[in-house]
Design a protein around this motif. Structure first.
Motif, PDB file in Angstrom:
ATOM      1  N   ALA A 165       5.403  71.897  53.770  1.00 51.88           N
ATOM      2  CA  ALA A 165       5.788  73.208  53.262  1.00 51.88           C
ATOM      3  C   ALA A 165       4.869  74.333  53.704  1.00 51.88           C
ATOM      4  O   ALA A 165       5.328  75.457  53.936  1.00 51.88           O
ATOM      5  N   ALA A 169       6.075  78.012  54.858  1.00 51.97           N
ATOM      6  CA  ALA A 169       5.771  79.168  54.021  1.00 51.97           C
ATOM      7  C   ALA A 169       4.982  80.228  54.777  1.00 51.97           C
ATOM      8  O   ALA A 169       5.092  81.427  54.482  1.00 51.97           O
ATOM      9  N   ARG A 173       8.523  77.180  61.895  1.00 59.01           N
ATOM     10  CA  ARG A 173       9.823  76.507  61.781  1.00 59.01           C
ATOM     11  C   ARG A 173       9.804  75.237  62.625  1.00 59.01           C
ATOM     12  O   ARG A 173       9.375  75.255  63.779  1.00 59.01           O
ATOM     13  N   ARG A 240      10.215  65.157  45.182  1.00 63.30           N
ATOM     14  CA  ARG A 240      10.727  66.005  46.256  1.00 63.30           C
ATOM     15  C   ARG A 240      10.724  65.269  47.597  1.00 63.30           C
ATOM     16  O   ARG A 240      11.624  65.456  48.422  1.00 63.30           O
ATOM     17  N   GLU A 265      17.961  72.259  55.206  1.00 64.91           N
ATOM     18  CA  GLU A 265      17.673  72.088  53.785  1.00 64.91           C
ATOM     19  C   GLU A 265      16.169  72.071  53.538  1.00 64.91           C
ATOM     20  O   GLU A 265      15.678  72.671  52.566  1.00 64.91           O
ATOM     21  N   HIS A 267      13.835  73.534  55.303  1.00 62.35           N
ATOM     22  CA  HIS A 267      13.326  74.907  55.417  1.00 62.35           C
ATOM     23  C   HIS A 267      13.707  75.755  54.205  1.00 62.35           C
ATOM     24  O   HIS A 267      12.903  76.534  53.703  1.00 62.35           O
ATOM     25  N   ALA A 268      14.932  75.575  53.736  1.00 60.24           N
ATOM     26  CA  ALA A 268      15.397  76.376  52.605  1.00 60.24           C
ATOM     27  C   ALA A 268      14.626  76.040  51.328  1.00 60.24           C
ATOM     28  O   ALA A 268      14.229  76.938  50.575  1.00 60.24           O
ATOM     29  N   LYS A 269      14.384  74.761  51.085  1.00 63.70           N
ATOM     30  CA  LYS A 269      13.759  74.357  49.831  1.00 63.70           C
ATOM     31  C   LYS A 269      12.231  74.430  49.854  1.00 63.70           C
ATOM     32  O   LYS A 269      11.611  74.639  48.817  1.00 63.70           O
ATOM     33  N   GLY A 271      10.532  76.576  51.888  1.00 64.33           N
ATOM     34  CA  GLY A 271      10.097  77.906  52.312  1.00 64.33           C
ATOM     35  C   GLY A 271      10.052  78.924  51.195  1.00 64.33           C
ATOM     36  O   GLY A 271       9.710  80.085  51.409  1.00 64.33           O
ATOM     37  N   LYS A 272      10.392  78.477  49.971  1.00 64.89           N
ATOM     38  CA  LYS A 272      10.411  79.406  48.854  1.00 64.89           C
ATOM     39  C   LYS A 272       8.983  79.759  48.424  1.00 64.89           C
ATOM     40  O   LYS A 272       8.124  78.890  48.400  1.00 64.89           O
TER      41      LYS A 272
END
Length: 272
Positions: A165, A169, A173, A240, A265, A267-269, A271-272
């Motif tokens: 992560a 973050a 990528r 996770r 998914e 990256h989306a989860k 990258g928060k």
């Protein structure tokens, strides 16, 4: 932009986010070989040149530029949480490190005093109750991760998703994320997408396991180490990891993932 735990070939052909206990020694040596046509003598973690590392001041600018521009194939490697936490115990807690000492100095005596963990010694051929000691270690690992006591969580047993992560973050990528359990297949895909100065034949790459031979051998199958409470702790720590990387929580003996990783998914989860 900060990218801790990130390595890059000097040629800039590939960028790798290191995840401890996930074939990082082998990956680092392959990266080194792909530039120089030889392997680094010794543990690749000790190299000071021949491979860019974020921990080296002179490497930070080229790594940051490559990540920002996405000039290089960027990847990481993940591992089954059951097998990884077991490996961490046998290597870092029960094993003797390559310098001939215990990991982190007084950590093992501290665990003996606070958690009743026994690990044996080379003198008694590491004669101890592996299952009982591992389960107590798992409680300690949970305490470090959840409450950061009696110490900060160690990189070798903190969640894989946490390592993965930080790269996302901070603006990175991934092009590829592959499984330690399918190493040759995953590394082959990375190399196929990369133009390296030196061709790498994966069939001729030796395995670089720096912890091998310095501690006790695992005496039981994976599931024997995890009773109901242990599995509860594993889910609490690595929920996770199981979900994102598709590993089988219900069967500790099944080291293989149940499906492919959805990088979007991830990256989306993460990258928060």
């Amino acid at each position: 932009m900060e990218f801790p735990g990130t390595w890059m070939t000097e040629s800039g052909s590939m960028v790798y986010r290191v995840v401890p206990k996930c074939a990082c020694s082998s990956i680092g040596q392959i990266m080194f070989y792909s530039d120089h046509g030889r392997y680094f003598e010794g543990d690749i973690h000790d190299s000071k040149d021949g491979l860019h590392k974020w921990s080296q001041d002179q490497s930070r600018a080229p790594i940051e530029e490559a990540v920002r521009n996405h000039d290089s194939v960027t990847f990481t490697c993940v591992r089954n949480p059951y097998a990884r936490i077991l490996s961490s115990f046998f290597d870092k807690i029960a094993g003797i490190q390559r310098n001939g000492k215990r990991y982190r100095g007084n950590l093992v005596p501290q665990l003996l005093q606070r958690y009743g963990i026994e690990v044996g010694s080379p003198e008694d051929n590491f004669d101890f109750d592996q299952i009982k000691s591992f389960r107590r270690f798992l409680l300690f690992a949970r305490d470090t991760i959840r409450w950061r006591r009696p110490m900060e969580p160690d990189i070798h047993w903190s969640a894989v998703s946490g390592h993965v992560a930080t790269f996302i973050a901070n603006g990175g990528r991934y092009d590829q994320i592959f499984f330690t359990e399918k190493f040759d297949e995953g590394m082959a895909k990375v190399l196929a997408a990369t133009e390296t100065p030196v061709n790498v034949d994966l069939t001729k790459v030796p395995r670089f396991n720096e912890s091998e031979g310095h501690g006790p051998k695992r005496a039981h199958k994976v599931s024997d180490y995890f009773d109901d409470l242990s599995r509860h702790l594993v889910w609490e720590i690595y929920k996770r990891d199981f979900k994102l990387f598709r590993y089988d929580f219900d069967n500790p003996d099944n080291k293989l993932p149940l499906g492919e990783i959805d990088i979007d998914e991830v990256h989306a989860k993460l990258g928060k």
